[in-house]
Structure formats: C-alpha cells, structure tokens
Design an enzyme around this catalytic site. Structure first.
Site, mmCIF file in Angstrom:
data_model
loop_
_atom_site.group_PDB
_atom_site.id
_atom_site.type_symbol
_atom_site.label_atom_id
_atom_site.label_comp_id
_atom_site.label_asym_id
_atom_site.label_seq_id
_atom_site.Cartn_x
_atom_site.Cartn_y
_atom_site.Cartn_z
ATOM 1 N N HIS A 72 23.105 56.483 55.406
ATOM 2 C CA HIS A 72 24.507 56.936 55.001
ATOM 3 C C HIS A 72 25.729 57.573 54.190
ATOM 4 C CE1 HIS A 72 28.057 53.152 56.185
ATOM 5 N NE2 HIS A 72 28.846 53.839 55.683
ATOM 6 N N HIS A 109 23.334 50.171 65.880
ATOM 7 C CA HIS A 109 23.836 48.259 65.409
ATOM 8 C C HIS A 109 24.901 47.851 66.599
ATOM 9 C CE1 HIS A 109 25.678 47.047 61.707
ATOM 10 N NE2 HIS A 109 25.347 45.320 62.685
ATOM 11 N N GLU A 117 20.356 47.494 64.176
ATOM 12 C CA GLU A 117 20.444 47.760 63.047
ATOM 13 C C GLU A 117 21.806 45.709 63.318
ATOM 14 O OE1 GLU A 117 23.373 49.297 59.618
ATOM 15 O OE2 GLU A 117 21.955 50.577 60.417
#
Length: 249
Positions: free
Chosen positions: A200, A46, A78
């Site tokens: 997550h 990310h 991401e």
C-alpha cells in the site's frame, strides 16, 4: 544473474481504466505479461463484488496466462472471504490468497483485521484455502501484536498495511515513526514464523528505507504507485525501477 523479485504488480488500476469503455484495452493480461517478462515476481488482483475494476473473467485469464507462459510466476488473489470470493479461490486456485477485512463499498483496503472480533468466517476461509493448497496471507495493521493472532489462526504470511507510512511522503519525521511500526510488526511476524509481505502506497522512494530495516520482507504488492510510475516511464521500465529500489538489480 538478478535476484528473485519481491515485486508483485497489482493490475487493478489497469482494469479500472479499461472498464471506462466497452473495449478490450488496455489489456489486463497484456500488461501483466509485460510486467512478468520484465522480472516481476507475479501479479496481484482484488476482484470486488461490483467488478468495478478486476472481473472474475480476468482472474481466470490471468491464471491461464501464468500457467501457460509464466509457470515460475505467481498469482495473488486479494479479497474479503465471502462465499462468492471463496468459490473464486476454489475455482481459480491462485498461488496465494490475501484476506482483507474490506466492506464491498470500500475504494481500497485501508485497515487490517481486528482479531478481537468474531473471526469464525476467516478461520473457515483459511482452512478451505489450505485444502486447496493455496498459501494464506492476512492483511494486518502495523501493530506488533497482530502477527501472533494471524499465526494462531493458521496463516502462513501476513501483509503489513503500509498506507500510513506511504502517506508521510512530505513529513520525514512522521515517516520515520510510521516506518518503525512497520518494522516492529515485520520483526514480530518473523519471530512467530510467518512470512512477511508489505503493501500500500509503496514507491521507489520509500521502499529502500523499509528494506534497509527489514530486508527479510519477501513480497511487495504495488498497484497505485506502480501504475503512476508506469505512466511516465512505461510498464517494463517501472518494473526495473521498483526492482532497483528493492536492491535486486
């Protein structure tokens, strides 16, 4: 022969540690290679606008690594669909892009898209990604109504935000309630023809109950929990530990 892995290792934390010094170690590409050699499906990153962990240069180096040495593995990029991020998607051509509704200052992705708001930028980003032959996934809260919106917008997958479930590591009753929300969302996504990812705060402890109820989840992006585990067991060993938790070994 072992099953095809669901595990995509997020190496943001490795990049954050590297960036504490003006030195090339720990190596993002080196540890990504270790993870894939050990059986991970691929790598997730990310890159944020301030490059506080993953840098744009890391994205291209990881893309080259996979193309040259791991052609059967995948890179997932991401980020928020800003013009700069979309230019990176266009240039790097990852296998998959996960669009998240993050503000630049957020420390981590902590909520899914609110589809009741203006999502014109998101719609444009989805169309552009498809033009680049990149699979599109949208970050969704554990809400059974969300997948239908994602499908309507043209996404091919969703990634369910499992943070609320992962946060219940010390409260079994609450964990079961949060797990039911995740599973209901996964089933809703499956019903409208979307692939289902999850990510997550997933750990070797909380993955088995999730997959027992939603065995069709195709990918799990794990960074913080994986890195914490690898500090104790080592990168390659942690790939095996997470794949065992996923019932793959």
């Amino acid at each position: 022969m072992s099953a095809v892995s669901r595990l995509s290792v997020n190496v943001n934390a490795i990049a954050m540690l590297r960036n504490r010094r003006d030195l090339p170690w720990p190596s993002v590409t080196g540890l990504a290679a270790l993870a894939m050699e050990a059986g991970a499906k691929g790598i997730t990153v990310h890159p944020r606008p301030d490059e506080r962990h993953i840098r744009k240069s890391d994205v291209f180096e990881l893309s080259e690594l996979i193309e040259d040495r791991f052609p059967n593995k995948e890179l997932c990029l991401e980020g928020y669909p800003s013009p700069d991020f979309m230019k990176l998607v266009e240039d790097a051509r990852p296998d998959q892009v996960l669009f998240v509704p993050d503000e630049p200052e957020q420390t981590t992705s902590d909520h899914g898209w609110d589809f009741s708001k203006d999502t014109s930028r998101l719609a444009d980003a989805i169309a552009m990604s498809k033009d680049c032959a990149v699979t599109v996934s949208l970050f969704c809260d554990p809400d059974p109504s969300a997948p239908a919106h994602a499908a309507k917008m043209g996404a091919e997958r969703i990634e369910i935000y499992t943070g609320p479930y992962g946060a219940c590591y010390d409260d079994q009753d609450r964990a079961l309630k949060e797990l039911d929300k995740v599973v209901a969302t996964a089933e809703s996504a499956q019903a409208v023809g979307l692939g289902v990812n999850a990510g997550h705060d997933l750990t070797v402890e909380n993955i088995p109950p999730l997959l027992a109820k939603a065995p069709f989840i195709r990918e799990m992006s794990i960074g913080h929990g994986f890195t914490a585990d690898a500090l104790i067991h080592g990168f390659a060993a942690s790939v095996n530990r997470f794949r065992c938790a996923m019932g793959e070994l």
